[in-house]
Design a protein around this motif. Sequence first.
Motif, mmCIF file in Angstrom:
data_model
loop_
_atom_site.group_PDB
_atom_site.id
_atom_site.type_symbol
_atom_site.label_atom_id
_atom_site.label_comp_id
_atom_site.label_asym_id
_atom_site.label_seq_id
_atom_site.Cartn_x
_atom_site.Cartn_y
_atom_site.Cartn_z
ATOM 1 N N ILE A 1 -16.671 44.687 -29.519
ATOM 2 C CA ILE A 1 -15.293 44.545 -29.445
ATOM 3 C C ILE A 1 -15.720 44.257 -27.844
ATOM 4 N N VAL A 2 -16.685 44.940 -26.736
ATOM 5 C CA VAL A 2 -17.061 44.643 -25.739
ATOM 6 C C VAL A 2 -17.063 42.786 -25.065
ATOM 7 N N GLY A 3 -17.888 42.749 -25.788
ATOM 8 C CA GLY A 3 -17.922 40.623 -25.700
ATOM 9 C C GLY A 3 -16.537 40.605 -26.107
ATOM 10 N N ALA A 4 -15.950 40.807 -26.913
ATOM 11 C CA ALA A 4 -15.207 40.597 -26.985
ATOM 12 C C ALA A 4 -14.148 40.608 -26.175
ATOM 13 N N ALA A 5 -13.323 41.524 -25.029
ATOM 14 C CA ALA A 5 -12.794 42.449 -24.760
ATOM 15 C C ALA A 5 -13.288 41.217 -23.533
ATOM 16 N N ILE A 6 -14.804 40.799 -22.967
ATOM 17 C CA ILE A 6 -14.756 40.224 -21.825
ATOM 18 C C ILE A 6 -14.427 38.294 -22.190
ATOM 19 N N CYS A 7 -14.597 38.264 -23.352
ATOM 20 C CA CYS A 7 -13.877 36.521 -23.087
ATOM 21 C C CYS A 7 -12.446 36.587 -23.486
ATOM 22 N N LEU A 8 -11.085 37.658 -23.856
ATOM 23 C CA LEU A 8 -10.077 37.798 -23.525
ATOM 24 C C LEU A 8 -10.015 37.654 -22.251
ATOM 25 N N ALA A 9 -10.450 38.695 -21.001
ATOM 26 C CA ALA A 9 -10.464 38.829 -19.515
ATOM 27 C C ALA A 9 -10.381 37.323 -19.501
ATOM 28 N N GLY A 10 -11.327 36.484 -19.707
ATOM 29 C CA GLY A 10 -12.124 35.202 -19.299
ATOM 30 C C GLY A 10 -10.848 34.418 -19.749
ATOM 31 N N VAL A 11 -10.348 34.339 -20.508
ATOM 32 C CA VAL A 11 -8.734 33.936 -21.008
ATOM 33 C C VAL A 11 -7.984 34.150 -19.944
ATOM 34 N N ALA A 12 -7.506 35.534 -19.252
ATOM 35 C CA ALA A 12 -6.988 35.324 -18.949
ATOM 36 C C ALA A 12 -6.413 35.078 -16.890
ATOM 37 N N VAL A 13 -8.248 34.703 -16.730
ATOM 38 C CA VAL A 13 -8.306 34.393 -15.591
ATOM 39 C C VAL A 13 -7.996 32.703 -15.649
ATOM 40 N N ILE A 14 -8.454 32.157 -16.611
ATOM 41 C CA ILE A 14 -9.288 31.141 -16.831
ATOM 42 C C ILE A 14 -7.459 30.615 -16.901
ATOM 43 N N MET A 15 -6.094 31.076 -17.587
ATOM 44 C CA MET A 15 -4.474 30.922 -18.383
ATOM 45 C C MET A 15 -3.877 30.948 -17.037
ATOM 46 N N TYR A 16 -4.077 32.577 -17.178
ATOM 47 C CA TYR A 16 -2.885 33.259 -16.422
ATOM 48 C C TYR A 16 -3.151 32.837 -14.488
ATOM 49 N N ALA A 17 -4.247 32.885 -14.169
ATOM 50 C CA ALA A 17 -4.150 33.402 -12.681
ATOM 51 C C ALA A 17 -3.729 32.356 -11.669
ATOM 52 N N PRO A 18 -3.409 32.890 -10.704
ATOM 53 C CA PRO A 18 -2.611 31.877 -10.320
ATOM 54 C C PRO A 18 -3.797 29.872 -9.650
ATOM 55 N N HIS A 19 -3.468 29.113 -10.084
ATOM 56 C CA HIS A 19 -4.722 27.831 -9.757
ATOM 57 C C HIS A 19 -4.283 26.637 -8.442
ATOM 58 N N LYS A 20 -3.532 27.144 -7.881
ATOM 59 C CA LYS A 20 -2.915 26.567 -6.600
ATOM 60 C C LYS A 20 -3.925 26.344 -5.455
ATOM 61 N N GLY B 1 -8.267 20.856 -20.432
ATOM 62 C CA GLY B 1 -10.208 22.272 -20.796
ATOM 63 C C GLY B 1 -9.703 22.670 -20.130
ATOM 64 N N ARG B 2 -8.247 23.001 -20.182
ATOM 65 C CA ARG B 2 -8.280 24.439 -19.149
ATOM 66 C C ARG B 2 -8.169 24.908 -20.740
ATOM 67 N N VAL B 3 -6.650 24.455 -21.186
ATOM 68 C CA VAL B 3 -6.294 25.351 -22.622
ATOM 69 C C VAL B 3 -8.109 25.972 -23.165
ATOM 70 N N LEU B 4 -8.245 24.420 -23.953
ATOM 71 C CA LEU B 4 -10.214 24.467 -24.709
ATOM 72 C C LEU B 4 -10.598 24.749 -23.991
ATOM 73 N N ALA B 5 -10.688 25.388 -23.081
ATOM 74 C CA ALA B 5 -11.629 26.535 -22.975
ATOM 75 C C ALA B 5 -11.397 27.645 -22.941
ATOM 76 N N ALA B 6 -10.354 28.209 -22.520
ATOM 77 C CA ALA B 6 -9.361 29.205 -22.536
ATOM 78 C C ALA B 6 -9.403 30.181 -24.286
ATOM 79 N N TYR B 7 -8.710 28.654 -25.007
ATOM 80 C CA TYR B 7 -8.678 28.950 -26.334
ATOM 81 C C TYR B 7 -9.856 29.161 -27.219
ATOM 82 N N GLY B 8 -11.469 28.932 -26.612
ATOM 83 C CA GLY B 8 -12.715 29.409 -27.056
ATOM 84 C C GLY B 8 -12.680 31.460 -26.792
#
Length: 110
Positions: free
Chosen positions: A91-110, A60-67
């Motif tokens: 461009i702004v919308g795409a940048a927001i999406c990529l920021a979401g990818v960074a949070v979903i995938m690479y922020a600490p989830h512990k 779910g995390r991978v697919l959500a981030a891939y979105g």
Amino acid sequence: MTVARSVLLFLLAALAEIGGAWLVWQGWREHRGLWWIAAGVVALGAYGFVATFQPEANFGRVLAAYGGVFVAGSLAWGVVVDRFRPTVWDIVGAAICLAGVAVIMYAPHK
């Protein structure tokens, strides 16, 4: 190295999925024929496998981030392949999406 590998896998997945969808589109809507559609189906299948190589174990995390990658990648594909001209809001919308990818995938989830 894990983040770099993950980003590369996202880029490969985007190429396979967006390219596959584009091939189907071209085959059907632009009447280029069944070979284009078949190549698109193969590329779409490859996308499904590429995602399985992500270091993250949660589907779910991978697919959500891939979105988010898909949103930005689709706009980039349009620019390069179809000569699409995005607006500043695209461009702004795409940048927001990529920021979401960074949070979903690479922020600490512990």
